[in-house]
Design a protein around this motif. Structure first.
Motif, PDB file in Angstrom:
ATOM      1  N   PHE A 126       4.520 -80.286 -35.804  1.00  0.00           N
ATOM      2  CA  PHE A 126       5.075 -80.347 -36.943  1.00  0.00           C
ATOM      3  C   PHE A 126       6.561 -79.882 -36.887  1.00  0.00           C
ATOM      4  N   GLU A 127       6.897 -79.097 -36.148  1.00  0.00           N
ATOM      5  CA  GLU A 127       8.452 -78.807 -35.994  1.00  0.00           C
ATOM      6  C   GLU A 127       8.978 -79.810 -35.404  1.00  0.00           C
ATOM      7  N   ARG A 132       7.805 -86.217 -41.108  1.00  0.00           N
ATOM      8  CA  ARG A 132       7.066 -87.432 -40.700  1.00  0.00           C
ATOM      9  C   ARG A 132       5.622 -87.134 -39.860  1.00  0.00           C
ATOM     10  N   ALA A 133       5.635 -85.675 -39.494  1.00  0.00           N
ATOM     11  CA  ALA A 133       4.357 -85.073 -38.971  1.00  0.00           C
ATOM     12  C   ALA A 133       3.208 -85.197 -40.003  1.00  0.00           C
ATOM     13  N   PHE A 146      -4.474 -79.119 -39.929  1.00  0.00           N
ATOM     14  CA  PHE A 146      -3.773 -77.939 -39.941  1.00  0.00           C
ATOM     15  C   PHE A 146      -2.121 -78.138 -40.510  1.00  0.00           C
ATOM     16  N   ALA A 147      -1.937 -79.566 -40.335  1.00  0.00           N
ATOM     17  CA  ALA A 147      -0.447 -79.918 -40.726  1.00  0.00           C
ATOM     18  C   ALA A 147      -0.070 -79.468 -42.100  1.00  0.00           C
ATOM     19  N   PRO A 148      -0.890 -79.783 -43.184  1.00  0.00           N
ATOM     20  CA  PRO A 148      -0.390 -79.309 -44.469  1.00  0.00           C
ATOM     21  C   PRO A 148      -0.238 -77.751 -44.559  1.00  0.00           C
ATOM     22  N   ASN A 165       3.044 -86.947 -48.281  1.00  0.00           N
ATOM     23  CA  ASN A 165       1.545 -86.763 -48.506  1.00  0.00           C
ATOM     24  C   ASN A 165       0.817 -87.822 -49.168  1.00  0.00           C
ATOM     25  N   VAL A 166       1.434 -88.556 -50.131  1.00  0.00           N
ATOM     26  CA  VAL A 166       1.038 -89.813 -50.900  1.00  0.00           C
ATOM     27  C   VAL A 166       1.269 -90.861 -49.998  1.00  0.00           C
TER      28      VAL A 166
END
Length: 234
Positions: A126-127, A132-133, A146-148, A165-166
């Motif tokens: 994510f970092e 974009r992750a 786990f990303a969200p 997200n969408v």
């Protein structure tokens, strides 16, 4: 009714064809699994990509349970939309959970369901990729769970998160569901090949394709760590 086995829990066809008292509930199970795998940290083991691809193959049977539509395109589009909405809700819940739980998850001991290493790997991912992750994670098993949650823990801007997200949810759902459906239609109409007879091979192929990036990343990280250790020893 066939005898239930534990191995069926990772077989997406089991969920799609699930029945209770003679009534098919596949569509509802599919939607719940999408929500769980994208929002509940305990849902990382559930089938994701293969489930969506197979849902495209079984789209007609799945949508008959909710709203049968004569138009083939609209039938698949509605299924993809429902799946996308479940993915959006799942990620939103994961974000909320991460934001509320804070650093609690980092202090939880490993158990059969939860592995702390998945949290660290997702955090690094994510970092490195930022917002974009959220999009990339949709197509990566375990990471998409786990990303969200990580986004919530690091308090990512909610508007930015919801945008990704969408976009990611609709991209993920439409790509895999439409691919499964129209590949089935093309092969069946032009070559008489019914993909429903090759489900095991399809699942195996999709698992290999979706997990390969994760495996390569782990191998690369271990190789880098080994080089660092060798330099330190020298």
């Amino acid at each position: 009714m066939d005898e239930f086995t534990i191995s069926q829990l990772i077989n997406p066809e089991f969920y799609i064809n699930l029945q209770i008292a003679g009534h098919s509930i596949g569509i509802y199970v599919v939607l719940f699994i999408v929500f769980a795998e994208t929002g509940l940290f305990a849902g990382f083991f559930l089938p994701g990509d293969s489930l969506l691809f197979l849902s495209g193959i079984y789209s007609t049977a799945l949508m008959e349970e909710v709203l049968p539509i004569e138009s083939d395109f609209l039938n698949v589009a509605l299924l993809a939309t429902l799946v996308a909405l479940s993915g959006i809700l799942g990620n939103s819940f994961g974000y909320w959970f991460g934001k509320k739980s804070g650093n609690y998850l980092y202090n939880v001991k490993d158990n059969f369901i939860y592995k702390k290493k998945y949290l660290y790997e997702s955090k690094v991912f994510f970092e490195r990729h930022g917002g974009r992750a959220i999009i990339f994670a949709r197509f990566l098993p375990v990471v998409r769970t786990f990303a969200p949650i990580i986004a919530g823990i690091v308090h990512m801007d909610i508007k930015k998160f919801m945008l990704y997200n969408v976009i990611s949810s609709f991209l993920w759902a439409t790509t895999l569901i439409f691919a499964g459906h129209y590949l089935q239609v093309w092969l069946l109409n032009d070559y008489g090949i019914d993909l429903k007879h090759y489900i095991e091979y399809i699942i195996l192929f999709l698992v290999l394709v979706t997990t390969l990036p994760v495996i390569l990343k782990l191998v690369k990280s271990k190789g880098g760590k080994k080089e660092v250790d060798n330099v330190d020893q020298a």
